[in-house]
Motif scaffolding. Structure first.
Motif, PDB file in Angstrom:
ATOM      1  N   ALA A   1      37.151  23.671  50.675  1.00  0.00           N
ATOM      2  CA  ALA A   1      35.776  23.320  50.315  1.00  0.00           C
ATOM      3  C   ALA A   1      34.923  23.047  51.545  1.00  0.00           C
ATOM      4  CB  ALA A   1      35.788  22.095  49.396  1.00  0.00           C
ATOM      5  N   GLU A   2      35.492  22.327  52.513  1.00  0.00           N
ATOM      6  CA  GLU A   2      34.734  21.986  53.723  1.00  0.00           C
ATOM      7  C   GLU A   2      34.447  23.227  54.569  1.00  0.00           C
ATOM      8  OE1 GLU A   2      33.413  19.084  54.531  1.00  0.00           O
ATOM      9  OE2 GLU A   2      34.152  18.179  52.684  1.00  0.00           O
ATOM     10  N   LEU A   3      35.400  24.153  54.625  1.00  0.00           N
ATOM     11  CA  LEU A   3      35.190  25.374  55.401  1.00  0.00           C
ATOM     12  C   LEU A   3      34.110  26.251  54.777  1.00  0.00           C
ATOM     13  CD1 LEU A   3      38.893  26.214  56.297  1.00  0.00           C
ATOM     14  CD2 LEU A   3      37.049  25.823  57.938  1.00  0.00           C
ATOM     15  N   ALA A   4      34.111  26.335  53.447  1.00  0.00           N
ATOM     16  CA  ALA A   4      33.067  27.110  52.773  1.00  0.00           C
ATOM     17  C   ALA A   4      31.705  26.476  53.027  1.00  0.00           C
ATOM     18  CB  ALA A   4      33.360  27.193  51.277  1.00  0.00           C
ATOM     19  N   LYS A   5      31.655  25.155  53.006  1.00  0.00           N
ATOM     20  CA  LYS A   5      30.409  24.431  53.264  1.00  0.00           C
ATOM     21  C   LYS A   5      29.921  24.688  54.689  1.00  0.00           C
ATOM     22  CE  LYS A   5      30.399  20.301  51.630  1.00  0.00           C
ATOM     23  NZ  LYS A   5      30.630  18.829  51.494  1.00  0.00           N
ATOM     24  N   ALA A   6      30.872  24.872  55.620  1.00  0.00           N
ATOM     25  CA  ALA A   6      30.531  25.129  57.020  1.00  0.00           C
ATOM     26  C   ALA A   6      30.265  26.605  57.299  1.00  0.00           C
ATOM     27  CB  ALA A   6      31.662  24.630  57.923  1.00  0.00           C
ATOM     28  N   ASP A   7      30.244  27.429  56.231  1.00  0.00           N
ATOM     29  CA  ASP A   7      29.985  28.876  56.342  1.00  0.00           C
ATOM     30  C   ASP A   7      31.043  29.596  57.171  1.00  0.00           C
ATOM     31  OD1 ASP A   7      27.652  28.833  54.774  1.00  0.00           O
ATOM     32  OD2 ASP A   7      26.442  28.223  56.498  1.00  0.00           O
TER      33      ASP A   7
ATOM     34  N   THR B   1      32.830  33.100  52.777  1.00  0.00           N
ATOM     35  CA  THR B   1      31.936  33.121  51.611  1.00  0.00           C
ATOM     36  C   THR B   1      32.469  32.279  50.453  1.00  0.00           C
ATOM     37  OG1 THR B   1      33.004  35.030  50.576  1.00  0.00           O
ATOM     38  CG2 THR B   1      31.314  35.487  52.249  1.00  0.00           C
ATOM     39  N   LYS B   2      31.602  32.035  49.480  1.00  0.00           N
ATOM     40  CA  LYS B   2      32.002  31.322  48.261  1.00  0.00           C
ATOM     41  C   LYS B   2      33.048  32.122  47.484  1.00  0.00           C
ATOM     42  CE  LYS B   2      29.266  27.753  48.657  1.00  0.00           C
ATOM     43  NZ  LYS B   2      29.801  26.389  48.855  1.00  0.00           N
ATOM     44  N   LEU B   3      32.963  33.438  47.546  1.00  0.00           N
ATOM     45  CA  LEU B   3      33.969  34.279  46.892  1.00  0.00           C
ATOM     46  C   LEU B   3      35.335  34.065  47.529  1.00  0.00           C
ATOM     47  CD1 LEU B   3      34.870  36.442  44.914  1.00  0.00           C
ATOM     48  CD2 LEU B   3      34.095  38.183  46.546  1.00  0.00           C
ATOM     49  N   ASP B   4      35.349  34.024  48.856  1.00  0.00           N
ATOM     50  CA  ASP B   4      36.603  33.723  49.553  1.00  0.00           C
ATOM     51  C   ASP B   4      37.141  32.361  49.114  1.00  0.00           C
ATOM     52  OD1 ASP B   4      36.961  36.024  51.167  1.00  0.00           O
ATOM     53  OD2 ASP B   4      35.459  35.307  52.576  1.00  0.00           O
ATOM     54  N   GLN B   5      36.245  31.396  48.993  1.00  0.00           N
ATOM     55  CA  GLN B   5      36.664  30.048  48.585  1.00  0.00           C
ATOM     56  C   GLN B   5      37.355  30.079  47.225  1.00  0.00           C
ATOM     57  OE1 GLN B   5      33.479  27.249  48.033  1.00  0.00           O
ATOM     58  NE2 GLN B   5      34.835  25.536  47.592  1.00  0.00           N
ATOM     59  N   LYS B   6      36.784  30.834  46.283  1.00  0.00           N
ATOM     60  CA  LYS B   6      37.376  30.918  44.951  1.00  0.00           C
ATOM     61  C   LYS B   6      38.740  31.605  44.983  1.00  0.00           C
ATOM     62  CE  LYS B   6      32.977  30.917  42.456  1.00  0.00           C
ATOM     63  NZ  LYS B   6      32.045  31.679  41.590  1.00  0.00           N
ATOM     64  N   LEU B   7      38.853  32.647  45.782  1.00  0.00           N
ATOM     65  CA  LEU B   7      40.134  33.342  45.916  1.00  0.00           C
ATOM     66  C   LEU B   7      41.187  32.414  46.511  1.00  0.00           C
ATOM     67  CD1 LEU B   7      38.900  36.803  47.237  1.00  0.00           C
ATOM     68  CD2 LEU B   7      39.992  36.364  45.028  1.00  0.00           C
ATOM     69  N   ILE B   8      40.800  31.674  47.544  1.00  0.00           N
ATOM     70  CA  ILE B   8      41.730  30.748  48.195  1.00  0.00           C
ATOM     71  C   ILE B   8      42.173  29.657  47.226  1.00  0.00           C
ATOM     72  CG2 ILE B   8      41.934  28.977  50.004  1.00  0.00           C
ATOM     73  CD1 ILE B   8      40.057  30.806  51.692  1.00  0.00           C
ATOM     74  N   THR B   9      41.248  29.170  46.408  1.00  0.00           N
ATOM     75  CA  THR B   9      41.600  28.171  45.398  1.00  0.00           C
ATOM     76  C   THR B   9      42.672  28.713  44.459  1.00  0.00           C
ATOM     77  OG1 THR B   9      39.409  27.140  45.453  1.00  0.00           O
ATOM     78  CG2 THR B   9      40.716  26.792  43.466  1.00  0.00           C
ATOM     79  N   ALA B  10      42.515  29.963  44.036  1.00  0.00           N
ATOM     80  CA  ALA B  10      43.496  30.579  43.139  1.00  0.00           C
ATOM     81  C   ALA B  10      44.845  30.751  43.843  1.00  0.00           C
ATOM     82  CB  ALA B  10      42.979  31.933  42.650  1.00  0.00           C
ATOM     83  N   TRP B  11      44.811  31.160  45.104  1.00  0.00           N
ATOM     84  CA  TRP B  11      46.064  31.339  45.847  1.00  0.00           C
ATOM     85  C   TRP B  11      46.790  30.006  46.044  1.00  0.00           C
ATOM     86  CZ3 TRP B  11      43.006  34.550  49.960  1.00  0.00           C
ATOM     87  CH2 TRP B  11      42.782  35.835  49.459  1.00  0.00           C
TER      88      TRP B  11
ATOM     89  N   GLY C   1      46.050  39.810  49.442  1.00  0.00           N
ATOM     90  CA  GLY C   1      44.771  39.148  49.661  1.00  0.00           C
ATOM     91  C   GLY C   1      44.777  38.234  50.863  1.00  0.00           C
ATOM     92  N   VAL C   2      45.845  37.444  51.020  1.00  0.00           N
ATOM     93  CA  VAL C   2      45.953  36.530  52.160  1.00  0.00           C
ATOM     94  C   VAL C   2      46.011  37.309  53.469  1.00  0.00           C
ATOM     95  CG1 VAL C   2      47.458  34.856  53.303  1.00  0.00           C
ATOM     96  CG2 VAL C   2      46.982  34.636  50.850  1.00  0.00           C
ATOM     97  N   THR C   3      46.772  38.402  53.475  1.00  0.00           N
ATOM     98  CA  THR C   3      46.880  39.227  54.679  1.00  0.00           C
ATOM     99  C   THR C   3      45.518  39.786  55.076  1.00  0.00           C
ATOM    100  OG1 THR C   3      49.162  39.844  54.092  1.00  0.00           O
ATOM    101  CG2 THR C   3      48.008  41.236  55.691  1.00  0.00           C
ATOM    102  N   GLU C   4      44.766  40.300  54.095  1.00  0.00           N
ATOM    103  CA  GLU C   4      43.437  40.853  54.372  1.00  0.00           C
ATOM    104  C   GLU C   4      42.482  39.760  54.832  1.00  0.00           C
ATOM    105  OE1 GLU C   4      39.322  41.688  53.843  1.00  0.00           O
ATOM    106  OE2 GLU C   4      40.438  40.303  52.551  1.00  0.00           O
ATOM    107  N   PHE C   5      42.539  38.597  54.169  1.00  0.00           N
ATOM    108  CA  PHE C   5      41.655  37.491  54.522  1.00  0.00           C
ATOM    109  C   PHE C   5      41.894  37.019  55.961  1.00  0.00           C
ATOM    110  CE2 PHE C   5      41.269  32.819  54.865  1.00  0.00           C
ATOM    111  CZ  PHE C   5      39.897  32.687  54.714  1.00  0.00           C
ATOM    112  N   MET C   6      43.150  36.870  56.348  1.00  0.00           N
ATOM    113  CA  MET C   6      43.469  36.387  57.679  1.00  0.00           C
ATOM    114  C   MET C   6      43.091  37.403  58.765  1.00  0.00           C
ATOM    115  SD  MET C   6      47.083  34.423  56.981  1.00  0.00           S
ATOM    116  CE  MET C   6      47.365  34.192  58.740  1.00  0.00           C
TER     117      MET C   6
END
Length: 224
Positions: free
Chosen positions: A169-175, A178-188, A214-219
């Protein structure tokens, strides 16, 4: 923990070490020995070893050197401890800590994700999910360092690690992403927690495979 916070903590420990040195006394006589007070030295040593362990790990030369150089309550042991902490503070202030850790972690993370993929392909979806989630959480912690987001919070006078959901949550707030990434991370993270707590029926091998991809692509896209 932020670089500034690490440096601040190192400076606090240096000040503690110098306070220990201020307790120095001499036995006098023919075999004169310079000591410091035992209890303050023990407290200084314990706090410093905890800091070095959490910052570098027990296998790092800084930890080993501090451990063996401060075993007694001689004045020279306290002086050695202060000198090691001063070197650590300079290293942190110069940015060497994070640059070295980022190079090492990229290779380590790749190895762990490959292991998770192998576990999944071998039919072990549950440990694969836990391993993938652990890599993701550590990546979030390194992103916090990059984006000046604290990974700890004070509770009842003690600093404790923030949970991964809070970091997300704090990282998404710090930009940081994206918020979409935040939702994906929450699910993971939810999937990882289900695996870690034995709720294996709440997710499938296909979902673990999607998480791993998804985690591999995100990182690769959001680098620390």
């Amino acid at each position: 923990m932020l670089t500034e916070e690490l440096h601040k903590r190192a400076q606090q420990l240096i000040a503690t070490g110098k306070a220990v040195l201020a307790t120095a006394y001499s036995t006098g006589g023919q075999y004169n020995v310079n000591y410091v007070q035992d209890a303050p030295m023990t407290g200084f040593r314990t706090a410093a070893l905890s800091f070095i362990d959490r910052t570098y790990g027990r296998e790092h030369p800084h930890y080993e050197q501090f451990h063996k150089s401060t075993l007694r309550h001689y004045k020279s042991d306290a002086e050695a401890g202060v000198a090691i902490l001063e070197a650590i503070a300079d290293e942190i202030a110069g940015g060497w800590l994070l640059s070295i850790k980022s190079l090492v972690s990229a290779e380590v993370f790749a190895d762990f994700l490959e292991m998770a993929e192998h576990l999944l392909e071998s039919g072990y979806k549950d440990p694969a999910a836990v391993m993938c989630g652990s890599v993701l959480e550590e990546h979030l912690r390194q992103l916090c360092q990059k984006h000046s987001v604290s990974t700890e919070e004070e509770k009842e006078g003690k600093f404790i690690p923030r949970k991964a959901d809070r970091l997300n949550a704090e990282l998404a707030k710090a930009d940081a992403y994206t918020k979409l990434d935040q939702k994906l991370i929450t699910a993971w993270l939810d999937l990882r927690n289900n695996a870690a707590h034995g709720k294996y029926e709440l997710y499938s091998a296909e979902q673990v495979a999607q998480m791993l991809a998804g985690v591999t692509e995100f990182m690769a896209r959001v680098r620390s």
